[in-house]
Design a protein around this motif. Sequence first.
Motif, short mmCIF file in Angstrom:
data_model
loop_
_atom_site.label_atom_id
_atom_site.label_comp_id
_atom_site.label_asym_id
_atom_site.label_seq_id
_atom_site.Cartn_x
_atom_site.Cartn_y
_atom_site.Cartn_z
N SER A 204 0.83 -1.19 0.00
CA SER A 204 0.00 0.00 0.00
C SER A 204 0.88 1.25 0.00
CB SER A 204 -0.95 -0.11 1.20
OG SER A 204 -1.02 1.06 1.90
N HIS A 208 0.82 4.22 -2.82
CA HIS A 208 0.65 5.66 -2.57
C HIS A 208 1.86 6.45 -3.05
CE1 HIS A 208 -3.17 5.16 -0.61
NE2 HIS A 208 -2.68 4.32 0.29
N THR A 231 4.78 11.08 15.55
CA THR A 231 4.50 9.95 16.45
C THR A 231 5.84 9.26 16.76
OG1 THR A 231 4.19 8.28 14.75
CG2 THR A 231 2.27 9.62 15.31
N VAL A 233 6.97 6.28 16.26
CA VAL A 233 7.58 5.49 15.19
C VAL A 233 8.14 6.40 14.10
CG1 VAL A 233 5.50 5.11 13.77
CG2 VAL A 233 7.28 3.35 13.87
N GLY A 362 6.32 2.55 9.51
CA GLY A 362 5.40 3.02 10.55
C GLY A 362 4.72 1.92 11.34
N GLY A 365 5.48 -0.26 16.11
CA GLY A 365 4.68 -0.20 17.33
C GLY A 365 3.44 -1.06 17.23
N ALA A 366 2.76 -0.98 16.09
CA ALA A 366 1.53 -1.76 15.91
C ALA A 366 1.83 -3.25 15.95
CB ALA A 366 0.86 -1.38 14.59
N VAL A 369 2.24 -4.24 19.52
CA VAL A 369 0.93 -4.30 20.19
C VAL A 369 0.20 -5.59 19.81
CG1 VAL A 369 -1.35 -3.22 20.21
CG2 VAL A 369 0.70 -1.82 20.52
N ARG B 9 -12.26 8.80 7.25
CA ARG B 9 -12.39 8.45 8.67
C ARG B 9 -13.58 9.20 9.26
NH1 ARG B 9 -7.36 8.31 12.74
NH2 ARG B 9 -6.42 7.55 10.83
N PHE B 160 -6.32 -0.82 12.38
CA PHE B 160 -5.00 -0.29 12.04
C PHE B 160 -5.04 0.51 10.74
CE2 PHE B 160 -4.15 -3.86 14.82
CZ PHE B 160 -3.30 -3.24 15.73
N LEU B 182 -8.37 -5.96 20.02
CA LEU B 182 -7.23 -6.74 19.51
C LEU B 182 -7.41 -8.22 19.82
CD1 LEU B 182 -4.38 -4.45 20.85
CD2 LEU B 182 -5.18 -4.56 18.50
N LEU B 671 -5.53 0.45 2.73
CA LEU B 671 -4.94 1.34 3.73
C LEU B 671 -4.75 2.73 3.12
CD1 LEU B 671 -2.09 -0.96 5.14
CD2 LEU B 671 -4.15 -0.25 6.38
N PRO B 672 -5.07 3.78 3.88
CA PRO B 672 -4.80 5.13 3.37
C PRO B 672 -3.30 5.43 3.45
CG PRO B 672 -5.59 5.26 5.62
CD PRO B 672 -5.63 3.79 5.24
N THR B 673 -2.89 6.58 2.94
CA THR B 673 -1.47 6.94 2.98
C THR B 673 -0.94 6.92 4.41
OG1 THR B 673 -1.83 8.37 1.08
CG2 THR B 673 0.21 8.70 2.31
N ARG B 674 -1.74 7.43 5.33
CA ARG B 674 -1.32 7.42 6.73
C ARG B 674 -2.29 6.56 7.54
NH1 ARG B 674 -1.83 8.90 11.72
NH2 ARG B 674 -0.21 10.00 12.88
N PHE B 677 -2.11 2.75 12.10
CA PHE B 677 -1.02 2.09 12.85
C PHE B 677 0.13 3.03 13.19
CE2 PHE B 677 -0.10 0.38 8.41
CZ PHE B 677 1.05 1.11 8.17
N TYR B 678 0.22 4.18 12.47
CA TYR B 678 1.28 5.14 12.80
C TYR B 678 1.18 5.65 14.24
CZ TYR B 678 3.89 5.88 8.50
OH TYR B 678 4.75 5.73 7.44
N ASP B 679 -0.04 5.64 14.78
CA ASP B 679 -0.23 6.17 16.13
C ASP B 679 -0.01 5.11 17.21
OD1 ASP B 679 -1.13 8.82 15.41
OD2 ASP B 679 -2.90 7.82 14.58
N VAL B 680 0.03 3.85 16.80
CA VAL B 680 -0.02 2.77 17.78
C VAL B 680 1.39 2.38 18.21
CG1 VAL B 680 -0.80 0.42 18.22
CG2 VAL B 680 -2.16 1.94 16.75
N ASP B 681 1.60 2.30 19.50
CA ASP B 681 2.88 1.82 20.01
C ASP B 681 2.63 1.26 21.40
OD1 ASP B 681 5.70 1.32 20.15
OD2 ASP B 681 6.03 3.09 18.91
N ILE B 682 3.70 0.86 22.04
CA ILE B 682 3.56 0.26 23.35
C ILE B 682 4.57 0.91 24.28
CG2 ILE B 682 5.20 -1.64 23.03
CD1 ILE B 682 2.84 -3.45 24.18
N ASP B 683 4.16 1.15 25.51
CA ASP B 683 5.12 1.58 26.53
C ASP B 683 5.82 0.32 27.00
OD1 ASP B 683 6.34 2.05 29.02
OD2 ASP B 683 5.04 3.77 29.38
N VAL B 689 -0.70 -0.08 26.02
CA VAL B 689 -0.88 0.23 24.60
C VAL B 689 -1.14 1.73 24.44
CG1 VAL B 689 -2.36 -0.13 22.59
CG2 VAL B 689 -1.78 -2.06 24.07
#
Lengths: 693, 693
Positions: A204, A208, A231, A233, A362, A365-366, A369, B9, B160, B182, B671-674, B677-683, B689
């Motif tokens: 993908s 793009h 973000t 990542v 990117g 992180g996902a 998770v 979205r 995601f 999840l 999937l869009p360009t962004r 999943f770009y926002d998702v990470d883990i401490d 999460v």
Amino acid sequence: MDPDGEGERPLRREPSGVTASDPPLSSSSSSSSAAASAVCARGHPVLRPAVPVPSDIEVSQSIVRDVGLLPIEIVASEAGILPPELLPWGIGKAKVMVAPTLRRLADVPDGNYVVCTGINPTPLGEGKSTTTIGIVQALGAILGKKAFACIRQPSQGPTFGIKGGAAGGGYAQVVPMEEFNLHLTGDIHAISAANNLLAAAIDSRMYHEDSQSDDALYRRLALAKSGMPFTSVMRRRLVKLGIDDTKSPEDLSTEERSKFARLDIDPSTITWNRVLDVCDRHLRKIEIGIGPAETIQPRGTNKGEVPRVQHSRTTGFDIAVASEIMAVLALARDLPDLREKLGNMVVAYSRSGMTVTADDLGCGGALTVLMKDALLPTLMQTVERTPVLVHAGPFANIAIGNSSIVADRLALKLAGEDGYVVTEAGFGADIGMEKFFNIKCRASGLKPKCAVIVATVRALKMHGGGPPVSAGKPLPREYTDENIPLVRAGCCNLVKHIENARKFGVEVVVAVNQFKSDTAAEMEAVREASLAAGAFDAVVANHWAEGGRGAEALGRAVIAACEASDVGNFRFLYDLALPIRAKVETISREIYGADGVDFSELAEQQMAQYESSGFGNLPICIAKTQYSFSCDPKAKGVPTGFRIFVREIRSCVGAGFLYPICGDIMTIPGLPTRPGFYDVDIDVETGQVIGLF
Amino acid sequence: MDPDGEGERPLRREPSGVTASDPPLSSSSSSSSAAASAVCARGHPVLRPAVPVPSDIEVSQSIVRDVGLLPIEIVASEAGILPPELLPWGIGKAKVMVAPTLRRLADVPDGNYVVCTGINPTPLGEGKSTTTIGIVQALGAILGKKAFACIRQPSQGPTFGIKGGAAGGGYAQVVPMEEFNLHLTGDIHAISAANNLLAAAIDSRMYHEDSQSDDALYRRLALAKSGMPFTSVMRRRLVKLGIDDTKSPEDLSTEERSKFARLDIDPSTITWNRVLDVCDRHLRKIEIGIGPAETIQPRGTNKGEVPRVQHSRTTGFDIAVASEIMAVLALARDLPDLREKLGNMVVAYSRSGMTVTADDLGCGGALTVLMKDALLPTLMQTVERTPVLVHAGPFANIAIGNSSIVADRLALKLAGEDGYVVTEAGFGADIGMEKFFNIKCRASGLKPKCAVIVATVRALKMHGGGPPVSAGKPLPREYTDENIPLVRAGCCNLVKHIENARKFGVEVVVAVNQFKSDTAAEMEAVREASLAAGAFDAVVANHWAEGGRGAEALGRAVIAACEASDVGNFRFLYDLALPIRAKVETISREIYGADGVDFSELAEQQMAQYESSGFGNLPICIAKTQYSFSCDPKAKGVPTGFRIFVREIRSCVGAGFLYPICGDIMTIPGLPTRPGFYDVDIDVETGQVIGLF
């Protein structure tokens, strides 16, 4: 090798071939003559094996029905796991919260670390999993030690194709075997989800990038949420590109924006396949993106100026356990290490030769998770209610074929100084054990004391020159009648594995996994050859028919070997700082007995590329047949006078190894004409599973 | 519709748009001014919503951190589930053993059955899931009733991509939302595994049939295990073929052997796609079997006589929730019904026009075994510790878009005569509610009393002719300022849904899901229109900001509506015995308000084929846009003077419905360009999460 296995199903023990009047070969106090109410020192019912031994699923279901599963909370508490450290997970399974458990046990000395491996496999079966389970049943249920088995999760796909389950067998197995073989706690499903999210992200992103200007790309990637910082990542990519990662998205220069937004993947370098946990040969090679919506207006052109271009590509699926994410799971030390390894996975190179990682896309992180629960090992129990940790299951064909570092670390702390952890290594010892020592122990820092090498008289006879066998036909007499010369000749294979193991400084115990037709003289021949080759001991074991009691002598030998072993002697076979070529040569000469190694031109180029990319210091994970020391699966015994040919060298940068391809490696099996699923059904009244094997 | 959703979205509530000084619209005793230690009548902490409302994941994590999850065993016990009926399954989740629970409760009268649906969705969001959860929080935590929410498991892939989670929102949500969104308890993964096993079985069977004689095929299928009888799934095929199923494999005649062994699938009739729970547009259309090993020597030819033939085929992937197996899961009544439905799924036709089912392929039993745990609903809890059953989640685009019959049945028995079960129907009421009544309630025999139709002032304004909105841009003033005429105009959409619901004989309660900018006069306009259209009541609710307390009036209205309702009035819209054409026409005229229906030539042929195959009496599950009563997503309000065009009619014979395709239906998003999943990470220190939404 016929990867779809018409007639390739390994010859399994045929319970129906033993009549009820056959007595077990050795009698034991736990045989069916024991009182129904007998309990062992731990307060659990003494195992009462049936004669003849029923099928694996019948043994498992009879244990659950007649003896009862020990509630997993009790298994955990007996194993030293506190209630808040446990997550029950369906029938007879729980995940263990590793981080708090290890924190609590930080000062406890590790238990005795034992690896269970085998001679080169034959269609006659050796029983590595069964022996791994048998030993811990002996150590735990019979000899009163704290003992953990650490085994791999089986791939579910082949369970419905040509391969049976992998929970052990007979009275040395993990129960309930249906739970073990189906879904378990979803770790492989999590791997598929993560693997395929990354795959979709690759195609993908190219789609793009191929249709958008740098400016449009950057706007959508970094500026879509106006006022929001990069973000986490995204900051990783900034660091990699040498851009100040404290900047705001608005503050990047035009050049920096372009570098950030355009991965510029060279499609010919993509090594990341999609995966499914299914035997599906038609997905080995496919063309994707051939639909009407998967066309693009190439960037820099105007609508209608040139025709839209089909955004298609040739790629393929692997079986889920072949995913690098499975290799990462096996080799990650903890959650921070998992995050780093997943983010560092290299999926392709840019047109300018720069690595493209999961974090560049990117996804790191996902992916973490998605994998956070999978990082927790699954606790189950043997038929004798001793604890088993099931975790990871990397495809031995291309990866390490071992259970996880996390599970082994956890088990060693739970076992403590006087306890034992028996971890299984897949394939023959030339592959599974070598990778266990050189890759897994190197990554973990854990030091093994003892290697158990499993052999059977029958399989040794085949290595000694016995005739081929085929499914559905009676075994040739060589395998059913006493034949000492054939056994002696075949011991060469075992001897070479013993010598190899000794090079790492561990003690070796040979387990002769007993079949009904084995004679005392044949078994003695194996024992003699083993001791002569430097084994600490060689012991006959009959855990398949008798459970832990049948492996009691084996268990005692393992204890003695561990007591005699000095972990200070443990050493690796090669230094990571050596050139890639030298590492491959060392393994090939020392372990396989090859005269040398030849590299294709491609492999030469790849070695140069990896060394210039900074991956030259990774350990080596050779992908070759399990059936021989050489690359010729038909070369039984100990072949000599051969060379290893490396066709190409692939990388698992995230997991942390390079894997030279030596021979044909199949990464997704097919289904035979009559797949195993024909036998599988459910009793809709009781919910009982029928026909798994 | 751009299925990859650049800018698609849905506009979600922006917590950051509300400043800390904004007071909640209505005050309540459970607001943050309440004492920290306050407990409700059930002994649980009173919810103390923060102002402004944090993001969904922050609300969820703050509940877990500050209030604590109620152990799922306690949730279960308060819900009337006994310990042996519960299977804890990871963090805050458990599966309920349906069969023993229903046996125990067989004589308990069902609770009050309520369906929660909505007006035609707009990008402004309506909040069906949030309201479903809000009502049960009101009924259970505030009004002291036994109350269950039955909701669908969300598809993980879009989480995601472009779509957020589906656990509800704000202070009306299921916790922990990460667990909900999840993997959950792996049901969708089980569906993928089962779906793809069947897909592999199709291509692999064709591969073997294309290269083997009838005799070789039969030998491998039926005689490979010599002396063994036909397996249970084989006997099903014998029955279908009219062959005596008590015969032994050896006893079939040559003709019978050929009929048994050769499915003779016509590749052009295959309707079974593979699936993944990933947004992967490049898999929409693919060519499989193009590898060097996927060639065959055609049967009847000798090696070398003709060149080997590539065994390739064009096919595609759908998103996992679009699998017929998900539709089966939603509509199966129990395990025996699941076994039948899975075995009866038609995947293709033979060259002679005979159906080819999963059982013909030998898979029905294995699929059921893979799905046995998935048949058990997952118990979770709301932020106010009331029980929620999460189960199934069929793709509303092509299937019923409702939670499962099993979960609803279980909840109704657990709720008992004075209790309430609120089950959610996806999409607008023209689709989700109509299918709930005509398909799901018909299959279950359960009788609903009340439909809650959710509307928002903003969305009604759009139906009344308000301007389009787009993500990232400020809302037009029409939506933020009072505009009574626009609200009144838009109520036409709501009114038509109320009238439609009344045709089924249930009472209707309208829930006006409150936004901060809504004025009292606007909300009163909605109320007036609703009552005039025959709604039992229409109530403003603010559960998003206030939890159950905010939906207290709505809860009371639902109770009153159920008390006023007579299940004897419940009726279906059409009789199954009607011709397919008449059923499609009835739905189109009565529910959509169409002038009539046009069928393509293909659809006409298919109707004839289904009726001659005995599938003519299945209910109809129309696949069309959710954004309008018509097939034009842009036609807001209540379009008139339109006709429905049926391009083709597909079948889900196993699940039990036919689905006419009206418009473009996308079965796997991109999937869009962004992507999200770009926002998702883990401490990595806490395991927390980050960035799910």
